[in-house]
Design an enzyme around this catalytic site. Structure first.
Site, short mmCIF file in Angstrom:
data_model
loop_
_atom_site.label_atom_id
_atom_site.label_comp_id
_atom_site.label_asym_id
_atom_site.label_seq_id
_atom_site.Cartn_x
_atom_site.Cartn_y
_atom_site.Cartn_z
N HIS A 191 0.98 -1.32 -0.63
CA HIS A 191 -0.18 -0.08 0.08
C HIS A 191 1.15 1.60 -0.05
CE1 HIS A 191 1.31 0.31 4.12
NE2 HIS A 191 0.80 1.31 4.29
N1 UDP Z 1 -3.04 -5.44 9.26
C1 UDP Z 1 -4.26 -5.65 9.57
N2 UDP Z 1 -5.20 -6.38 8.65
C2 UDP Z 1 -4.10 -6.41 7.39
C3 UDP Z 1 -3.04 -5.27 6.89
C4 UDP Z 1 -2.31 -4.68 8.26
O1 UDP Z 1 -4.78 -5.90 10.62
O2 UDP Z 1 -5.56 -7.11 6.41
C5 UDP Z 1 -2.34 -4.53 10.87
C6 UDP Z 1 -1.11 -5.26 10.54
O3 UDP Z 1 -0.60 -6.56 11.19
C7 UDP Z 1 -0.32 -4.28 11.23
C8 UDP Z 1 -0.45 -3.04 10.69
O4 UDP Z 1 -1.74 -3.33 10.29
O5 UDP Z 1 -0.52 -4.50 12.94
C9 UDP Z 1 0.10 -2.07 9.91
O6 UDP Z 1 -0.14 -1.21 8.98
P1 UDP Z 1 -0.01 -0.74 7.68
O7 UDP Z 1 0.85 -1.79 7.00
O8 UDP Z 1 -1.58 0.12 7.13
O9 UDP Z 1 0.14 0.75 7.70
P2 UDP Z 1 2.58 1.33 8.11
O10 UDP Z 1 2.70 0.11 8.66
O11 UDP Z 1 2.71 0.41 7.05
O12 UDP Z 1 2.62 2.41 8.69
#
Ligand code: UDP
Length: 354
Positions: A203
């Protein structure tokens, strides 16, 4: 002390689930939660409040969409109003989203002290919206809760040690969440005893907003799915929109975004994690899985240094070969890189001591 917490995006809900609990259990602290609405789909927001027992937000701002400037500006206006009426003693923000920056900026202009959880992370890529948000948020905060020694070192290099503020290495609240909810993992609909699949999330704007990178990644996923192991892809709504618009064909098992308990179930059973997420890189490590990261930099450099994570960028062949070379390789958390699951209690007790 009355704390006003700003959250708005999926990873912030997961972090707040453990920190808000620690705040609730800490004598002398009360919390008012403001949800900006940055993430609003049921499977990007409500599911986390339902599953993880996060206190109901006192205020829902319902602000999402538009350009970065527009979204952040609208948040700034509304958050300022809430802060004036709630008159908190301190504001708490998480991570690096537009909600983080809007909350920190609104508070600092009102002279309300700001504590930043996940401070000090740097990718050194100023084209990332997250990098701008985290640098500016650190600048206006007076308590910086760092998750790692790397984050502490980044802030030291930027001269924070000479400022009259508090900079603490408390560990990573995402490890607290992973440990706390690990026993409650539950299979997503349609999954039972599957294992050995490649768990993928995708994403990051640098991939989704660049058709060349995105096409190469989709080709790599198709190749891996056909020739190495099944790819399971809980697809972020924004990525789904771009893929549909570009007419790209994905052969992987694409599912809707899952709740955190389902995500943990998938992490526990995966043979490897392939991602461009920040949080998921660490969760791979927490659950003993090798990670291949489809980015050119990572904020979590200690994972690359210890060999748990391989940074591959967005080249088709590099992705396929890193996945082939690391699938089913298990990883041990020997070095206690993220504090061992005590970050949220450390944060709450520090806040209570102020
Ligand atoms: N996550 C979730 N469901 C999903 C995909 C990700 O619960 O379908 C969780 C993942 O386990 C982690 C968090 O969302 O705890 C990460 O969020 P994301 O990847 O959107 O953001 P980033 O960490 O890149 O800022």
């Amino acid at each position: 002390m009355k704390i006003l917490t700003i959250i708005g995006a999926r990873p912030q809900f997961i972090k707040a689930s453990v920190v808000s609990k620690a705040i609730l259990e800490q004598a002398g602290l009360t919390e008012v939660i403001v949800h900006t609405g940055q993430h609003f789909d049921a499977n990007m927001s409500d599911v986390f409040f339902d599953q993880l027992g996060i206190p109901k937000p006192h205020c829902q701002l319902d602000i999402h969409g538009g350009s970065h400037g527009e979204m952040t500006g609208r948040m700034l206006i509304e958050i300022e109003r809430v802060m004036i009426s709630e008159a908190p003693d301190r504001v708490l923000v998480y991570g690096d989203t537009n909600s983080t920056l809007a909350g920190a900026l609104a508070a600092s202009k009102l002279h309300i002290p700001v504590a930043h959880i996940e401070a000090g992370l740097r990718s050194f890529n100023m084209r990332m919206p997250e990098e701008i948000n985290r640098i500016l948020t650190d600048q206006v905060s007076d308590v910086l809760f760092c998750p790692t020694q790397t984050a502490m070192d980044n802030l030291k290099r930027e001269g924070f040690e000479h400022k009259p503020i508090q900079v603490l290495n408390v560990g990573d609240v995402m490890q607290d969440s992973a440990l706390f909810f690990a026993q409650r993992a539950t299979p997503p609909l349609g999954f039972s005893q599957n294992d050995g699949f490649i768990l993928t999330t995708l994403h990051r704007a640098e991939n989704t907003d660049d058709p060349v990178r995105l096409s190469a990644i989709v080709e790599a996923l198709n190749d891996i799915h056909n020739n190495i192991a099944p790819v399971v892809l809980p697809l972020h709504p924004r990525t789904r929109g771009v893929i549909t618009k570009l007419g790209l064909e994905i052969k992987a098992k694409v599912i809707d975004p899952v709740g955190y308990l389902e995500m943990i179930w998938l992490l526990q059973r995966s043979g490897l994690v392939l991602t461009d997420s920040g949080g998921v890189q660490k969760e791979a490590y927490f659950f003993g899985k090798a990670c291949v990261t489809m980015r050119d930099q990572t904020e979590w450099v200690e994972l690359v240094e210890c060999g748990a994570n391989v940074l591959v960028g967005a080249e088709r062949d590099a992705i396929v070969s890193a996945v082939g070379g690391n699938v089913n390789r298990s990883i041990a958390d020997d070095d206690n890189l993220y504090g061992g699951g005590q970050a949220s209690t450390r944060i709450a007790s520090f806040l209570a001591s102020l």
